[in-house]
Write a protein that holds these residues in place. Structure first.
Motif, PDB file in Angstrom:
ATOM      1  N   ALA A 728      40.763  30.090  39.276  1.00  0.00           N
ATOM      2  CA  ALA A 728      41.327  31.430  39.043  1.00  0.00           C
ATOM      3  C   ALA A 728      40.248  32.512  39.067  1.00  0.00           C
ATOM      4  CB  ALA A 728      42.063  31.447  37.704  1.00  0.00           C
ATOM      5  N   MET A 729      39.044  32.185  38.560  1.00  0.00           N
ATOM      6  CA  MET A 729      38.002  33.213  38.481  1.00  0.00           C
ATOM      7  C   MET A 729      37.522  33.659  39.875  1.00  0.00           C
ATOM      8  SD  MET A 729      34.908  30.821  37.072  1.00  0.00           S
ATOM      9  CE  MET A 729      33.674  32.079  37.229  1.00  0.00           C
ATOM     10  N   LYS A 730      37.749  32.817  40.905  1.00  0.00           N
ATOM     11  CA  LYS A 730      37.317  33.187  42.265  1.00  0.00           C
ATOM     12  C   LYS A 730      38.439  33.839  43.056  1.00  0.00           C
ATOM     13  CE  LYS A 730      33.609  29.888  43.089  1.00  0.00           C
ATOM     14  NZ  LYS A 730      33.116  28.807  43.955  1.00  0.00           N
ATOM     15  N   GLU A 735      45.243  30.364  40.738  1.00  0.00           N
ATOM     16  CA  GLU A 735      44.596  29.047  40.707  1.00  0.00           C
ATOM     17  C   GLU A 735      45.417  28.090  41.594  1.00  0.00           C
ATOM     18  OE1 GLU A 735      42.935  27.254  36.926  1.00  0.00           O
ATOM     19  OE2 GLU A 735      44.651  25.926  37.264  1.00  0.00           O
ATOM     20  N   ILE A 736      44.709  27.369  42.457  1.00  0.00           N
ATOM     21  CA  ILE A 736      45.412  26.422  43.345  1.00  0.00           C
ATOM     22  C   ILE A 736      44.800  25.044  43.176  1.00  0.00           C
ATOM     23  CG2 ILE A 736      46.024  25.830  45.728  1.00  0.00           C
ATOM     24  CD1 ILE A 736      45.819  28.740  46.480  1.00  0.00           C
ATOM     25  N   LYS A 756      47.205  33.184  36.668  1.00  0.00           N
ATOM     26  CA  LYS A 756      46.484  33.405  35.407  1.00  0.00           C
ATOM     27  C   LYS A 756      46.071  34.863  35.278  1.00  0.00           C
ATOM     28  CE  LYS A 756      45.080  28.705  34.549  1.00  0.00           C
ATOM     29  NZ  LYS A 756      44.044  27.779  34.135  1.00  0.00           N
ATOM     30  N   ALA A 757      46.696  35.715  36.105  1.00  0.00           N
ATOM     31  CA  ALA A 757      46.423  37.161  36.019  1.00  0.00           C
ATOM     32  C   ALA A 757      47.513  37.825  35.173  1.00  0.00           C
ATOM     33  CB  ALA A 757      46.398  37.742  37.417  1.00  0.00           C
ATOM     34  N   PHE A 827      39.242  29.068  50.626  1.00  0.00           N
ATOM     35  CA  PHE A 827      38.666  27.862  50.013  1.00  0.00           C
ATOM     36  C   PHE A 827      38.640  26.758  51.063  1.00  0.00           C
ATOM     37  CE2 PHE A 827      43.250  27.468  49.272  1.00  0.00           C
ATOM     38  CZ  PHE A 827      43.509  26.129  49.565  1.00  0.00           C
ATOM     39  N   SER A 828      37.877  25.709  50.767  1.00  0.00           N
ATOM     40  CA  SER A 828      37.898  24.557  51.681  1.00  0.00           C
ATOM     41  C   SER A 828      38.162  23.299  50.868  1.00  0.00           C
ATOM     42  CB  SER A 828      36.589  24.441  52.452  1.00  0.00           C
ATOM     43  OG  SER A 828      35.538  24.143  51.588  1.00  0.00           O
TER      44      SER A 828
END
Length: 948
Positions: A728-730, A735-736, A756-757, A827-828
Motif C-alpha cells: 500500500a505504501m508504494k 495493496e495487491i 488502505k487509503a 509492479f513485477s
C-alpha cells in the motif's frame, strides 16, 4: 539539378502547400508537386491526405506525370479503397489511349492495385488489352491476368481469361509467348492439379520457336516450362535437346542453368549407346566451367548445382578436375564446395593430382579448410582403393607436423580407412598412439578409443591406454563415454584375465554413476550379456563389421532426381526439396525425372499408388549403439509365452541388437508379460568369476510402459498461496496480493485488491509489459463495485498467451501496470512455469524416444529434488495434476525411472527422466529441451508440486 533535391525538404505545413501546387493550372508546377509527393511517400511520410488532389492529376497527356500518379495510386489504393474508385474511369479511358505505352501502363497499374472493389472494373479493359494489336500491351496484359488471379481466382476463371492466356501461347510475338507461359506457370503453381499448361508437341514447338527470339528472362520462363514436359519418346527428347543446346552459350548464367536443367532431364530418355548422347555430355561441360569464372556468389550457386550434376552424371566433368582446384583468394564457402566436388570426381586416373593438391591445402592457415582437406584425403582413400596406401602415408606425414587439429582430423579419417580395409594398414597404430595426449576433441578421442578397442590384441598396453581415458570418464562427452564402454568390453573379451577390474569399473561407472540413459542402457546390455553368456557376448561385440561404403554423403536417389528438376532454383542451393522451406498455401509439386525407355528402373519401380505400403508412416528406427531405442521398444510386441533359448553358435549380425535378436540374446520374455522378471530381471545368484561378482541388474528392464500399477486419478493443479505483489505504501493506499492458477485449461491471475487509503477507488484497468511467453489479459479487470476504504475485493483475471513476446530476465518475470482513478502503479511478479503446461502434453512413446535422441546431450540439465516422501506412483499422480505426464516407468535395482513429457503453450516440448529410489527422499531429475533456458524453471515446478 538532379531529383535528389525532392528528398531534402522537411518544411512544416508542407501538405497544405503541396495541395495548392497539385491544383495549380501550370503543368510544370503540377509535375514538380507530384514529384515532391512521391519523394515524401518514399521516405515514409504519410501523404494519403492528398489522394483526391493527386488523382485529379491523372487527366494528362504527359507520360512521366501519369507514371508518377500511378505509382502513388498503387501505394495508397489499399488504405483508401473508396477514393481509388474515383480513378477507375481514367484507367478505362487510358486503356483505349492511342499510345500503346499508356495502354500498357494503365493495365499494369490496375493489376497492381489489390482492391476487391476495383477488380470487377478491371475485367473489360483487360479483355481488350489481351487482344490488343500492340504486342507490348498484350505481354503486359498477360502478366496482369496472373496478378488478378492472385486477388480473385474465381473472377479470372468466370471471365474466361485463362483460355485467352492459353491462346497467347500461339502468339506471333515471342515476348508475348514468354509472358503468357510465365503467367500460366505462376497460376499453375497455386493450383497444382489444374492442367493449365497443357503441353503437347505442337505447343512445345511454338515455345521452342519463341525461345530463340525473346529476352533472357523470357527464355528462362520458357525453359522452366519445357522442364515440366515429358517427351513421348527418345526421338522427341533428342529433338528438344538439339534446339535447347544453343542456350548453353548464353551470357546470362540463369539461362545456362535452366538449359542444363532441361538437358539433364531429357537425357534420361536417350539411349546411352546413341552418338548424340556422348556429344551432349561433351557440350554440357564448357558452360558449367565458364560459370566458375564469375564472381564468388555466382560461383557458389554454380558449384552447388554442379555438386548435384556430378552426383547424377560424373562423366560430364570427369576431365575438368583442374577447374575445381582452389585459388588462394577464393572465399571459404567456395573453397569448401570445390573440395567436395573434387572428391566426387576423384578416380584412379586423377588421384595423384588430387592428393598432391589436398596435401598442399592441409598446410593452409584457414582451420576449417585444413580440416576439410584432411578429411578429403581419407575420403579419397576410401573411394579409390589403389590410392589408399598413398593416402595413408600422406596422413602420416601430416600427423608428423604435430599441428593439433591436423592430427585429430587425421586420426578420425584413419579410423574410417581401417573400417574400409581391415588388416591392411594396422602398422600405423603405434604412430597414432604416440599422439594420444594431444587429443582434446570428442570425435578424435572417440576414434582413437575405437582403434585401441578394435585392435587391442595388437597393442601391448591397450589396457593402460584405455584406463587413462577412464580417469575423467564423467567429464567426457557422451560420444566418448559410449565408445570407451564398448572398447573396454572388447578388450575384456580379448584379454579376460588382465582386464577384469577395468571392465567392472567401466560397467559400474556407466550403470550406477551415470545419468545418461543411452550410456546406462548400453552398460546394462553388456553386463547382462557378459553375465549370462560370454560366448554370445563375444559373437555380438566382436562380430565382423560390414565395410563402410565409399560415398556416405550422397543425396538419396529420389531426392536427387527431384533436385535435378529444380536446378537453378533455391532448392538446388539448399539441396532440399521446395516443400522443406516454402511455407504457405501453394501446393508444392514433387517432380521426377522420366525413366529411360525400356530401363530396368521403369520395370522395377511400380507407381507408388500401386502399393499401400508406401503410405505407411515411417517407423522410428533407433540407431545401433543407442540402446535406449531398443529398451523403449521392448514391450511394444505382443506378449510371448515361450522363452527362446540362447544358441551360442548363432551368427549375431550387427542388426540383431536392434531387431528380434535382442529377446533371444537376453534369454527373456521381452513382450512386457508378467514372466518378464524371470527372464530378464532376475540376475543369476552367483556371478561368473570373470566379473568379480559385480552387482546384478535388479528388477531388470521391466515392463517399461506398464503404468497401471497403482496409479490413481491425478490430483488438481497446485496453486501457490497468495503473496504480496504491491504494498500500500508504494501505491497510494492500494495493496495487491495474488497468485496464478490454471483451471480447465485457462490461466487465471487471482488477486486480492485492498483499499488502505481514505478515499474510494474506481476505474480499475490492467496491462502487462511484453514478456517471455506472450502472457496478456484475455479481458478487462472486472472490479464491478467501487472499492471503499478498508475494503478487500477478490478478482480473477483470465490470461491468454497471444500477446507480444520479449525475453525477460528471469524468464518467468511479468511486469504489470494497474490503473485506477488515483494513478497508475507498476509492479513485477514471477509466475510458476507450470502455468503454461498444456493439457495435451502427453507424447507418444515412439515420438518421445526419437525426440530424446534428437535433442543434443549438451541441452540436458540435471537436478536433485530433496526431502520428497512419496513413492513413484504418488509422485507421478501428483505431477499429472499439473500437466506433467508420465510416458513410461521401469524399475532397475529397486530404483523407479519415470519418463515424462511436458508441452508449453508456445509448443516447446520438455522431456524428463526422474529417478526415485525406494526409501531415499532425494530424487534425481534429468531434463532435456531444445530451449535449455527453461530447464531451471521446469525443475522449480517439479520441486514446488512435489513438496506441497
Amino acid at each position: 539539378m538532379t531529383d535528389s533535391k525532392y528528398f531534402t525538404t522537411t518544411k512544416k505545413g508542407e501538405i497544405f502547400e503541396l495541395k495548392a501546387e497539385l491544383n495549380s493550372d501550370k503543368k510544370e508546377k503540377k509535375k514538380e508537386a507530384v514529384k515532391k509527393v512521391i519523394a515524401s511517400m518514399t521516405v515514409g511520410k504519410d501523404v494519403s491526405a492528398l489522394f483526391p488532389d493527386v488523382v485529379n492529376c491523372m487527366q494528362t497527356d504527359n507520360l512521366e506525370l501519369k507514371k508518377l500518379v500511378y505509382l502513388y495510386l498503387m501505394n495508397y489504393a489499399k488504405s483508401q479503397p473508396d477514393m481509388a474508385i474515383m480513378a477507375v474511369n481514367t484507367f478505362v479511358k487510358d486503356c483505349e489511349d492511342p499510345n500503346p505505352l499508356i495502354r500498357a501502363l494503365a493495365v499494369r497499374t490496375m493489376g497492381c492495385i489489390r482492391v476487391d472493389k476495383i477488380t470487377e472494373y478491371l475485367c473489360e479493359p483487360l479483355r481488350k488489352c489481351l487482344k490488343d494489336e500492340d504486342p507490348y500491351v498484350r505481354k503486359t496484359a498477360a502478366v496482369c491476368v496472373a496478378k488478378l488471379h492472385d486477388i480473385n481466382a474465381q473472377l479470372v476463371e468466370d471471365q474466361g481469361f485463362l483460355d485467352t492466356l492459353k491462346d497467347l501461347i500461339s502468339d506471333s510475338n515471342p515476348m508475348v509467348v514468354a509472358n503468357a507461359v510465365a503467367a500460366l506457370s505462376e497460376i499453375a503453381e497455386s493450383h497444382p492439379n489444374s492442367n493449365l499448361l497443357d503441353l503437347n508437341p505442337q505447343t512445345i514447338n511454338k515455345l521452342l520457336t519463341a525461345l530463340n527470339e525473346c529476352t533472357e528472362w523470357g527464355q528462362i520462363f520458357i525453359l522452366d516450362c519445357l522442364a515440366n514436359y515429358t517427351p513421348r519418346d527418345d526421338r522427341e527428347s533428342q529433338s528438344i535437346c538439339e534446339r535447347v543446346t544453343p542456350r548453353l552459350s548464353h551470357a546470362n548464367s540463369a539461362v545456362v542453368l535452366s538449359a542444363v536443367k532441361v538437358l539433364m532431364k531429357f537425357m534420361e530418355m536417350l539411349p546411352k549407346d546413341l552418338d548424340y548422347y556422348g556429344t551432349l555430355l561433351k557440350k554440357l561441360a564448357p558452360p558449367l566451367v565458364t560459370l566458375l569464372s564469375a564472381e564468388p556468389e555466382l560461383q557458389y550457386v554454380a558449384l552447388r548445382n554442379i555438386n548435384l550434376i556430378v552426383q547424377k552424371r560424373p562423366e560430364i566433368l570427369k576431365h575438368e578436375m583442374k577447374v575445381f582446384f582452389v585459388k588462394y583468394n577464393d572465399p571459404i564457402y567456395v573453397k569448401l564446395e570445390k573440395l567436395d566436388i573434387m572428391i566426387r570426381l576423384a578416380s584412379q586416373a586423377n588421384i595423384a593430382q588430387v592428393l598432391a593438391e589436398l596435401k598442399e591445402y592441409a598446410t593452409e592457415v584457414d582451420v576449417d579448410f585444413v580440416r576439410k582437406a584432411v578429411r578429403a584425403i581419407g575420403r579419397c582413400a576410401i573411394k579409390v582403393e589403389q590410392s589408399a596406401e598413398r593416402c595413408v602415408s600422406t596422413l602420416l606425414d601430416l600427423i608428423q607436423t604435430k599441428v593439433n587439429y591436423v592430427v585429430q582430423e587425421a586420426i578420425v579419417v584413419i579410423k574410417d580407412i581401417f573400417r574400409k580395409y581391415p588388416n591392411k594398414y594396422e602398422s600405423v597404430i603405434a604412430t597414432l598412439c604416440e599422439n594420444l595426449d594431444s587429443l582434446d576433441e570428442p570425435e578424435a578421442r572417440a576414434a582413437m578409443i575405437w582403434i585401441v578397442g578394435e585392435y587391442a590384441e595388437r597393442i601391448d598396453n591397450a589396457d593402460e591406454l584405455l584406463e587413462s581415458f577412464l580417469e575423467g570418464f564423467h567429464d567426457e562427452s557422451t560420444q566418448v563415454q559410449l565408445q570407451l564402454l564398448t572398447a573396454i568390453v572388447k578388450l575384456f573379451l580379448k584379454k579376460p584375465t588382465e582386464t577384469q577390474e577395468l571392465v567392472q569399473q567401466v560397467l559400474s561407472l556407466a550403470t550406477q554413476d551415470s545419468d545418461n540413459p543411452d550410456l546406462r542402457d548400453r552398460g546394462y546390455i553388456y553386463w547382462r550379456l557378459l553375465s549370462t553368456d560370454p560366448v554370445a557376448a563375444k559373437e555380438v561385440v566382436l562380430a565382423e563389421k560390414p565395410l563402410i561404403s565409399e560415398e556416405t554423403d550422397l543425396i538419396e536417389p529420389t531426392l536427387l532426381e527431384e533436385l535435378i528438376c529444380h536446378i537453378g532454383t533455391l532448392a538446388s542451393v539448399y539441396h532440399k526439396p521446395p516443400s522443406a522451406f516454402v511455407e504457405g498455401s501453394r501446393g508444392v509439386q514433387h517432380r521426377r525425372i522420366p525413366p529411360r525407355a525400356g530401363s530396368v528402373e521403369s520395370a522395377e519401380s511400380p507407381d507408388v499408388g500401386q502399393s499401400g505400403s508406401s503410405e505407411a508412416p515411417p517407423a522410428v528406427i533407433p540407431s545401433q549403439g543407442d540402446l535406449l531405442g531398443d529398451l523403449l521398444n521392448l514391450d511394444l510386441a505382443p506378449p510371448t509365452s515361450t522363452v527362446p533359448s540362447v544358441q551360442p553358435s548363432m551368427q549375431m549380425g550387427a542388426m540383431d541388437l536392434l531387431g528380434g535378436g535382442l529377446d533371444s540374446l537376453l534369454g527373456g520374455d521381452i513382450g512386457g508379460s508378467p514372466s518378464m522378471g524371470a527372464g530378464l530381471g532376475a540376475a543369476p545368484t552367483v556371478m561368473p568369476a570373470a566379473l568379480g561378482g559385480a552387482p546384478a541388474v535388479g528388477g531388470g528392464l521391466g515392463d517399461l510402459f506398464d503404468l497401471g500399477g497403482g496409479v490413481g486419478m491425478p490430483t488438481g493443479f497446485y496453486v501457490v498461496p497468495k503473496t504480496m505483489w504491491l504494498p500500500a505504501m508504494k501505491a497510494k493506499g492500494l495493496e495487491i496480493s495474488g497468485t496464478f492458477a490454471r483451471r480447465g485449461g485457462i490461466i487465471q491471475m487471482d488477486m486480492s485488491l485492498t483499499n488502505k487509503a481514505m478515499s474510494v477507488m474506481t476505474d480499475f484497468a490492467i496491462q502487462f509489459n511484453r514478456n517471455s511467453f506472450g502472457m496478456a489479459p484475455a479481458g478487462p479487470l472486472q472490479v464491478l463495485t467501487p472499492l471503499s476504504p478498508n475494503q478487500t475485493i477478490d478478482v480473477s483475471l483470465p490470461l491468454s498467451t497471444n500477446g507480444p513476446v520479449m525475453k525477460m530476465e528471469p524468464l518467468n518475470n511479468l511486469q504489470v501496470a494497474v490503473k485506477n482513478n488515483i494513478d497508475v502503479f507498476y509492479f513485477s511478479c514471477q509466475f510458476p512455469l507450470s502455468l503454461l503446461f498444456v493439457e495435451d502434453g502427453k507424447m507418444e512413446r515412439q515420438v518421445f524416444l526419437a525426440t530424446w535422441k534428437d535433442i543434443p546431450n549438451d541441452n540436458e540439465a540435471q537436478f536433485q529434488i530433496k526431502d520428497v516422501h512419496l513413492n513413484s506412483d504418488a509422485a507421478s499422480n501428483k505431477l499429472q495434476g499439473s500437466n506433467i505426464f508420465t510416458i513410461a516407468k521401469r524399475t532397475v535395482e529397486g530404483q523407479d525411472m519415470l519418463y515424462q513429457s511436458i508441452k508449453l503453450t508456445n509448443s516447446i516440448w520438455v522431456l524428463a527422466e526422474m529417478r526415485v529410489q525406494t526409501g531415499n527422499p532425494n530424487y534425481t531429475l534429468s531434463i532435456k529441451c531444445r530451449a535449455p533456458e527453461v530447464c531451471q524453471f521446469v525443475y522449480q515446478c517439479y520441486e514446488m508440486v512435489l513438496k506441497n
